[in-house]
Design an enzyme around this catalytic site. Sequence first.
Site, PDB file in Angstrom:
ATOM      1  N   ASP A  12       0.868  -1.163   0.000  1.00 51.25           N
ATOM      2  CA  ASP A  12       0.000   0.000   0.000  1.00 51.25           C
ATOM      3  C   ASP A  12       0.916   1.227   0.000  1.00 51.25           C
ATOM      4  O   ASP A  12       2.122   1.106   0.276  1.00 51.25           O
ATOM      5  CB  ASP A  12      -0.894  -0.043   1.243  1.00 51.25           C
ATOM      6  CG  ASP A  12      -1.792   1.176   1.367  1.00 51.25           C
ATOM      7  OD1 ASP A  12      -2.359   1.596   0.338  1.00 51.25           O
ATOM      8  OD2 ASP A  12      -1.919   1.700   2.487  1.00 51.25           O
ATOM      9  N   ASP A  14       0.014   5.128   1.104  1.00 47.13           N
ATOM     10  CA  ASP A  14      -0.147   6.004   2.269  1.00 47.13           C
ATOM     11  C   ASP A  14      -0.253   5.175   3.550  1.00 47.13           C
ATOM     12  O   ASP A  14      -1.090   4.277   3.660  1.00 47.13           O
ATOM     13  CB  ASP A  14      -1.404   6.860   2.119  1.00 47.13           C
ATOM     14  CG  ASP A  14      -1.363   7.736   0.882  1.00 47.13           C
ATOM     15  OD1 ASP A  14      -0.728   8.796   0.941  1.00 47.13           O
ATOM     16  OD2 ASP A  14      -1.958   7.349  -0.144  1.00 47.13           O
ATOM     17  N   ASP A 168      -1.902  -0.879   5.847  1.00 45.28           N
ATOM     18  CA  ASP A 168      -2.227  -0.442   7.209  1.00 45.28           C
ATOM     19  C   ASP A 168      -3.725  -0.313   7.461  1.00 45.28           C
ATOM     20  O   ASP A 168      -4.129   0.155   8.534  1.00 45.28           O
ATOM     21  CB  ASP A 168      -1.556   0.910   7.499  1.00 45.28           C
ATOM     22  CG  ASP A 168      -2.127   2.031   6.641  1.00 45.28           C
ATOM     23  OD1 ASP A 168      -2.250   1.836   5.412  1.00 45.28           O
ATOM     24  OD2 ASP A 168      -2.456   3.090   7.187  1.00 45.28           O
TER      25      ASP A 168
END
Length: 220
Positions: A12, A14, A168
């Site tokens: 991922d 960000d 996240d």
Amino acid sequence: MNKHPVAAVLFDLDGTLLDSAPDLGFALNQVCRENGLPEIPAEVFTPVASHGSRGLLGLTQLDEDALLALKPRFLDIYRSNLALHSKLFDGIEMLLSSLRRNQIKIGIVTNKPEFLTHPLIAQFEALQSISVVVCGDTLEEAKPSPKPLYYAAEQLAVDPKDCVYIGDAERDIVAGRNAGMVTVLAEYGYISSTDQPQQWLADYTIAHPNALMELLALPK
């Protein structure tokens, strides 16, 4: 991870590769200032920075119509200030270098739209050589659909079951699990106090990028 050779690691963006919350927060608070709204402190906007413009603007507690009206201005401000304060998380450069030395392929799968993702990646030398980047609007479906992860694996010419996906957010873990990949939760990223990451059922959880090197038994 020892059951199958790891052919590729997909990230991922960000909250996993990049700490982009400061610039997202800047755009959010500029919108607030322009519209006479209270500014949002960093400790409030940082945990939701992975949730895009909708999640960030939702912190203003305005109704849905008002949020939609503010979104274009938010995106315009953010596009003009993509990398003022954003930075790679500590340890990411070392991790990427180790993956490359060990001939493990690297890709990015993000829900960030292409018009923001590619200019942002271009600001970081360590990310510029990552050739496979799947954005939120690359396909008709974005995460938590597994399709972007399947597409990234296809572009890298690897079997999804030989991939690790690290993110996240819950949608990252759901997408990775549904794609049959080994999932790793980046606990150092943007996880809010209301999230329940233990229920996301990631295969592994790491508190620092260096821990992924340990999981993969990569030399530092």
